[in-house]
Scaffold this motif. Structure first.
Motif, mmCIF file in Angstrom:
data_model
loop_
_atom_site.group_PDB
_atom_site.id
_atom_site.type_symbol
_atom_site.label_atom_id
_atom_site.label_comp_id
_atom_site.label_asym_id
_atom_site.label_seq_id
_atom_site.Cartn_x
_atom_site.Cartn_y
_atom_site.Cartn_z
ATOM 1 N N VAL A 107 0.927 -1.152 -0.147
ATOM 2 C CA VAL A 107 0.060 0.161 0.161
ATOM 3 C C VAL A 107 0.780 1.336 0.051
ATOM 4 C CG1 VAL A 107 -1.949 -1.121 1.138
ATOM 5 C CG2 VAL A 107 -0.223 -0.066 2.472
ATOM 6 N N GLY A 108 2.357 1.231 0.066
ATOM 7 C CA GLY A 108 2.927 2.234 0.242
ATOM 8 C C GLY A 108 4.032 1.949 1.210
ATOM 9 N N GLU A 109 4.902 3.195 1.600
ATOM 10 C CA GLU A 109 5.821 3.162 2.403
ATOM 11 C C GLU A 109 5.530 4.097 3.496
ATOM 12 O OE1 GLU A 109 9.579 4.486 0.911
ATOM 13 O OE2 GLU A 109 9.941 2.733 -0.190
ATOM 14 N N ASP A 110 5.735 3.606 4.735
ATOM 15 C CA ASP A 110 5.321 4.568 6.137
ATOM 16 C C ASP A 110 6.498 5.637 6.230
ATOM 17 O OD1 ASP A 110 7.461 3.365 7.338
ATOM 18 O OD2 ASP A 110 6.544 2.277 8.443
ATOM 19 N N THR A 141 2.246 -3.685 3.815
ATOM 20 C CA THR A 141 1.281 -4.378 2.862
ATOM 21 C C THR A 141 -0.164 -4.067 3.396
ATOM 22 O OG1 THR A 141 1.634 -6.269 4.492
ATOM 23 C CG2 THR A 141 3.094 -6.190 2.615
ATOM 24 N N VAL A 142 -0.900 -4.701 2.610
ATOM 25 C CA VAL A 142 -2.605 -4.725 3.318
ATOM 26 C C VAL A 142 -2.476 -5.365 4.607
ATOM 27 C CG1 VAL A 142 -5.056 -5.654 2.892
ATOM 28 C CG2 VAL A 142 -3.400 -4.647 0.940
ATOM 29 N N ARG A 198 -2.147 -2.959 11.970
ATOM 30 C CA ARG A 198 -1.926 -1.667 12.561
ATOM 31 C C ARG A 198 -3.191 -1.331 12.908
ATOM 32 N NH1 ARG A 198 3.058 1.407 9.472
ATOM 33 N NH2 ARG A 198 4.470 -0.414 9.235
ATOM 34 N N LEU A 199 -4.315 -1.217 12.184
ATOM 35 C CA LEU A 199 -5.604 -0.696 12.395
ATOM 36 C C LEU A 199 -6.462 -1.591 13.491
ATOM 37 C CD1 LEU A 199 -6.925 0.385 8.941
ATOM 38 C CD2 LEU A 199 -6.264 1.818 10.687
ATOM 39 N N PRO A 239 1.880 8.298 3.912
ATOM 40 C CA PRO A 239 1.572 9.576 3.469
ATOM 41 C C PRO A 239 0.820 9.464 2.191
ATOM 42 C CG PRO A 239 3.932 9.612 4.522
ATOM 43 C CD PRO A 239 3.466 8.003 4.508
ATOM 44 N N SER A 240 1.441 8.681 1.293
ATOM 45 C CA SER A 240 0.810 8.759 -0.164
ATOM 46 C C SER A 240 -0.603 8.560 -0.137
ATOM 47 C CB SER A 240 1.580 7.747 -0.971
ATOM 48 O OG SER A 240 1.656 6.370 -0.674
ATOM 49 N N LEU A 241 -1.244 7.703 0.909
ATOM 50 C CA LEU A 241 -2.560 7.140 0.797
ATOM 51 C C LEU A 241 -3.448 8.287 1.187
ATOM 52 C CD1 LEU A 241 -2.631 3.948 2.752
ATOM 53 C CD2 LEU A 241 -3.010 4.221 0.428
#
Length: 141
Positions: free
Chosen positions: A22-25, A32-33, A39-40, A74-76
């Motif tokens: 899903v991107g980089e933190d 990943t998903v 994390r949620l 951040p990109s999300l």
């Protein structure tokens, strides 16, 4: 004989979706998903099973809402709907309800002594036996 899914209890058709990026933190680590859902505070396999049962459009909307809540990547923040659209395409199509439960359980058949409760009781008995042997070792000396 052990069931074939003992070492991999989760449905394999979820792997492509759950291991998609899903991107980089903010620290530069790939997310990943699977790690995002964890994390949620969600069970990734249960959530994926529910997404599959929702259907394509509803799953995409649900994923978009989850991505909007997830602030580690951040990109999300600006692009969560297009990422949700792309990743929802990776969900397996048309699974029957409750298939996650069937995949996560092992079939033991009617053989006695194969349930987890049996092994737990056996372990407790063995532990008690060891305690009796150890405590009785110094009595006769």
């Amino acid at each position: 004989m052990a069931a074939p899914n003992v070492l991999k209890p989760h449905p394999q058709e979820f792997d492509r979706f759950l291991h998609a990026s899903v991107g980089e933190d903010r620290n530069g680590y790939a997310v990943t998903v699977l790690s995002m859902l964890a994390r949620l505070g969600l069970d990734p396999w249960k959530e994926t099973d529910e997404l599959v049962m929702l259907g394509q459009d509803a799953a995409q909307a649900r994923l978009g809402a989850l991505f909007a809540q997830f602030l580690d990547v951040p990109s999300l923040e600006s692009d969560h709907s297009s990422v949700a659209r792309e990743l929802s395409q990776l969900l397996p199509a048309g699974r029957a309800s409750g298939s996650l439960k069937r995949a996560a359980t092992t079939r033991t058949g009617d053989r006695p002594g194969t349930s987890g409760a049996f092994w737990a009781v056996l372990a407790i008995i063995a532990l008690l036996f060891q305690l009796i042997i150890i405590s009785g070792a110094g009595v006769g000396e």
